[in-house]
Design a protein around this motif. Structure first.
Motif, PDB file in Angstrom:
ATOM      1  N   UNK A  62      57.330  31.157  88.856  1.00 51.50           N
ATOM      2  CA  UNK A  62      57.102  29.770  89.271  1.00 51.50           C
ATOM      3  C   UNK A  62      56.272  29.007  88.240  1.00 51.50           C
ATOM      4  N   UNK A  63      55.367  29.690  87.542  1.00 49.24           N
ATOM      5  CA  UNK A  63      54.562  29.023  86.520  1.00 49.24           C
ATOM      6  C   UNK A  63      55.464  28.338  85.493  1.00 49.24           C
ATOM      7  N   UNK A  64      56.507  29.042  85.085  1.00 50.69           N
ATOM      8  CA  UNK A  64      57.394  28.520  84.058  1.00 50.69           C
ATOM      9  C   UNK A  64      58.323  27.451  84.622  1.00 50.69           C
ATOM     10  N   UNK A  65      58.749  27.623  85.854  1.00 53.75           N
ATOM     11  CA  UNK A  65      59.597  26.625  86.489  1.00 53.75           C
ATOM     12  C   UNK A  65      58.853  25.306  86.680  1.00 53.75           C
ATOM     13  N   UNK A  66      57.607  25.376  87.137  1.00 52.61           N
ATOM     14  CA  UNK A  66      56.825  24.155  87.336  1.00 52.61           C
ATOM     15  C   UNK A  66      56.588  23.419  86.025  1.00 52.61           C
ATOM     16  N   UNK A  67      56.456  24.164  84.950  1.00 52.26           N
ATOM     17  CA  UNK A  67      56.215  23.537  83.649  1.00 52.26           C
ATOM     18  C   UNK A  67      57.465  22.886  83.074  1.00 52.26           C
ATOM     19  N   UNK A  68      58.629  23.163  83.681  1.00 50.44           N
ATOM     20  CA  UNK A  68      59.887  22.621  83.161  1.00 50.44           C
ATOM     21  C   UNK A  68      60.737  22.011  84.280  1.00 50.44           C
ATOM     22  N   UNK A  69      60.089  21.269  85.151  1.00 53.22           N
ATOM     23  CA  UNK A  69      60.784  20.485  86.178  1.00 53.22           C
ATOM     24  C   UNK A  69      61.734  21.317  87.036  1.00 53.22           C
ATOM     25  N   UNK A  70      61.399  22.597  87.190  1.00 54.33           N
ATOM     26  CA  UNK A  70      62.160  23.514  88.039  1.00 54.33           C
ATOM     27  C   UNK A  70      63.630  23.633  87.612  1.00 54.33           C
ATOM     28  N   UNK A  71      63.870  23.490  86.321  1.00 55.55           N
ATOM     29  CA  UNK A  71      65.204  23.716  85.762  1.00 55.55           C
ATOM     30  C   UNK A  71      65.206  25.118  85.162  1.00 55.55           C
ATOM     31  N   UNK A  72      65.922  26.078  85.753  1.00 59.26           N
ATOM     32  CA  UNK A  72      65.853  27.472  85.295  1.00 59.26           C
ATOM     33  C   UNK A  72      66.158  27.658  83.807  1.00 59.26           C
ATOM     34  N   UNK A  73      67.136  26.935  83.273  1.00 61.30           N
ATOM     35  CA  UNK A  73      67.474  27.087  81.862  1.00 61.30           C
ATOM     36  C   UNK A  73      66.306  26.702  80.966  1.00 61.30           C
ATOM     37  N   UNK A  74      65.631  25.604  81.300  1.00 59.92           N
ATOM     38  CA  UNK A  74      64.485  25.161  80.504  1.00 59.92           C
ATOM     39  C   UNK A  74      63.305  26.106  80.680  1.00 59.92           C
ATOM     40  N   UNK A  75      63.112  26.602  81.902  1.00 58.01           N
ATOM     41  CA  UNK A  75      62.025  27.551  82.165  1.00 58.01           C
ATOM     42  C   UNK A  75      62.250  28.849  81.391  1.00 58.01           C
ATOM     43  N   UNK A  76      63.517  29.262  81.304  1.00 60.99           N
ATOM     44  CA  UNK A  76      63.834  30.487  80.554  1.00 60.99           C
ATOM     45  C   UNK A  76      63.516  30.296  79.079  1.00 60.99           C
ATOM     46  N   UNK A  77      63.879  29.146  78.505  1.00 59.01           N
ATOM     47  CA  UNK A  77      63.574  28.890  77.104  1.00 59.01           C
ATOM     48  C   UNK A  77      62.067  28.880  76.867  1.00 59.01           C
ATOM     49  N   UNK A  78      61.312  28.311  77.791  1.00 57.12           N
ATOM     50  CA  UNK A  78      59.858  28.309  77.683  1.00 57.12           C
ATOM     51  C   UNK A  78      59.319  29.729  77.699  1.00 57.12           C
ATOM     52  N   UNK A  79      59.846  30.571  78.582  1.00 61.10           N
ATOM     53  CA  UNK A  79      59.380  31.953  78.652  1.00 61.10           C
ATOM     54  C   UNK A  79      59.694  32.706  77.362  1.00 61.10           C
ATOM     55  N   UNK A  80      60.885  32.492  76.806  1.00 63.04           N
ATOM     56  CA  UNK A  80      61.239  33.124  75.538  1.00 63.04           C
ATOM     57  C   UNK A  80      60.266  32.683  74.452  1.00 63.04           C
ATOM     58  N   UNK A  81      59.954  31.380  74.410  1.00 66.11           N
ATOM     59  CA  UNK A  81      58.998  30.858  73.419  1.00 66.11           C
ATOM     60  C   UNK A  81      57.611  31.452  73.619  1.00 66.11           C
ATOM     61  N   UNK A  82      57.212  31.619  74.870  1.00 63.80           N
ATOM     62  CA  UNK A  82      55.897  32.168  75.211  1.00 63.80           C
ATOM     63  C   UNK A  82      55.733  33.573  74.635  1.00 63.80           C
ATOM     64  N   UNK A  83      56.718  34.427  74.877  1.00 65.51           N
ATOM     65  CA  UNK A  83      56.616  35.806  74.388  1.00 65.51           C
ATOM     66  C   UNK A  83      56.856  35.892  72.883  1.00 65.51           C
ATOM     67  N   UNK A  84      57.647  34.986  72.327  1.00 67.01           N
ATOM     68  CA  UNK A  84      57.829  34.963  70.874  1.00 67.01           C
ATOM     69  C   UNK A  84      56.531  34.578  70.192  1.00 67.01           C
ATOM     70  N   UNK A  85      55.808  33.608  70.773  1.00 66.88           N
ATOM     71  CA  UNK A  85      54.521  33.222  70.208  1.00 66.88           C
ATOM     72  C   UNK A  85      53.578  34.417  70.201  1.00 66.88           C
ATOM     73  N   UNK A  86      53.554  35.173  71.279  1.00 67.83           N
ATOM     74  CA  UNK A  86      52.707  36.369  71.341  1.00 67.83           C
ATOM     75  C   UNK A  86      53.104  37.382  70.277  1.00 67.83           C
ATOM     76  N   UNK A  87      54.414  37.552  70.072  1.00 69.19           N
ATOM     77  CA  UNK A  87      54.889  38.508  69.065  1.00 69.19           C
ATOM     78  C   UNK A  87      54.604  38.023  67.653  1.00 69.19           C
ATOM     79  N   UNK A  88      54.725  36.708  67.433  1.00 69.68           N
ATOM     80  CA  UNK A  88      54.527  36.158  66.093  1.00 69.68           C
ATOM     81  C   UNK A  88      53.071  36.144  65.667  1.00 69.68           C
ATOM     82  N   UNK A  89      52.160  35.988  66.645  1.00 72.07           N
ATOM     83  CA  UNK A  89      50.737  35.868  66.315  1.00 72.07           C
ATOM     84  C   UNK A  89      49.903  36.837  67.153  1.00 72.07           C
ATOM     85  N   UNK A  90      50.142  38.148  67.015  1.00 68.96           N
ATOM     86  CA  UNK A  90      49.411  39.125  67.856  1.00 68.96           C
ATOM     87  C   UNK A  90      47.902  39.081  67.654  1.00 68.96           C
ATOM     88  N   UNK A  91      47.460  38.644  66.466  1.00 72.13           N
ATOM     89  CA  UNK A  91      46.023  38.598  66.189  1.00 72.13           C
ATOM     90  C   UNK A  91      45.300  37.597  67.086  1.00 72.13           C
TER      91      UNK A  91
END
Length: 305
Positions: A62-91
């Motif tokens: 729900x955190x991701x859905x609320x951040x993207x107007x409850x559109x699952x496709x947009x929420x999914x892209x946000x989640x992918x970006x979230x974990x990619x950011x963590x992978x790209x900058x582990x420090x």
């Protein structure tokens, strides 16, 4: 007036009717289709395999859905970006949160214990007290990320979003030189595309001509939508008060609150087992001798991981 204690408002259980109505208006959260959207997002995560969330329960999605107007496709892209950011900058995530007290002790980054008139969390940055030789820019990024992670726990924050205030009094070229295009890109990703949080507005106060050089680095990374949320007030606190009422600001900005300990938002976590568990699940670490008994016991139970 004296400041209250800082408290992370988890609002366990069903949010208030007023907050749910705000979720409908601000986030497109329709109670009749809520579960359908959650299931659609969960199926999308499994089917596409673009990220591996550390949680898949309804509250987390729900955190991701609320951040993207409850559109699952947009929420999914946000989640992918979230974990990619963590992978790209582990420090930026290899952090003992209580070590961040030094940016609070230096009065550089703070989350005050009060909100604005609309119930939004405030995040304050004071650039003048920042000594880049003592506090690397990455520490400020770490503090920002941790504040966003805390904010993402609060249903109120998920729905209403937050407000950032940058105080540029005593900004120098030494500060500007720290803001490379790489750093600017990371900051914009945090505030715009890679975290389940909504930045409702960014207010810039006490800005001088030197700030123009810093802002020119950021501008290419900002969308028109984000630029529309940035407000420049210079030294005119009356201009700031049109957006944030003085009753919700400290005295230094023409408000009514007494200045507070900038580490209050970190100190409040030492005895909060629920928050510690959440943060440790995200990869953060705590030392037994720095926390309360219940948190220390949990650290021992999970082997300090």
């Amino acid at each position: 007036m004296p400041c209250p204690a800082y408290n992370v408002e988890l609002e366990l259980g069903e949010p208030s009717r007023e907050l749910l109505e705000q979720a409908r208006v601000s986030c497109g959260e329709d109670p009749s289709t809520r579960l359908q959207a959650i299931d659609e997002l969960r199926d999308m995560i499994y089917e596409r395999g673009e990220c591996t969330p550390h949680r898949m329960d309804d509250d987390f999605l729900v955190r991701f859905l609320r951040a993207r107007q409850f559109v699952p496709q947009r929420a999914h892209r946000l989640m992918v970006n979230y974990y990619k950011f963590k992978d790209d900058y582990p420090e930026l995530f290899d952090v003992y949160p209580l070590d961040l007290r030094r940016i609070g002790d230096a009065h550089v980054v703070a989350v005050p214990p009060y909100r604005d008139q609309d119930g939004r969390r405030l995040l304050f940055y004071r650039i003048g007290p920042w000594d880049p030789k003592e506090i690397p820019i990455d520490d400020i990024l770490k503090g920002t990320i941790f504040a966003l992670e805390l904010g993402a726990l609060e249903p109120r924050n998920q729905i209403l979003g937050g407000v950032a205030l940058f105080d540029l009094e005593d900004l120098t070229m030494q500060h500007v030189w720290q803001i490379t295009p790489s750093v600017a890109s990371k900051i914009v990703k945090l505030l715009v595309s890679s975290f389940p949080a909504t930045t409702h507005a960014i207010h810039i106060v006490n800005n001088s001509w030197i700030f123009d050089k810093m802002y020119s680095i950021f501008r290419p990374f900002l969308t028109k939508s984000m630029q529309a949320r940035i407000f420049f007030h210079g030294y005119d606190m009356a201009s700031l008060h049109k957006h944030i009422h003085p009753e919700h600001l400290p005295e230094r900005y023409g408000g009514t609150w007494q200045d507070y300990a900038y580490t209050i938002w970190l100190e409040a976590l030492k005895d909060n087992l629920t928050i510690a568990k959440e943060m440790m699940a995200c990869g953060y670490k705590f030392r037994e001798h720095e926390v309360g008994m219940s948190v220390a016991k949990h650290i021992r139970e999970v082997g300090g991981k």
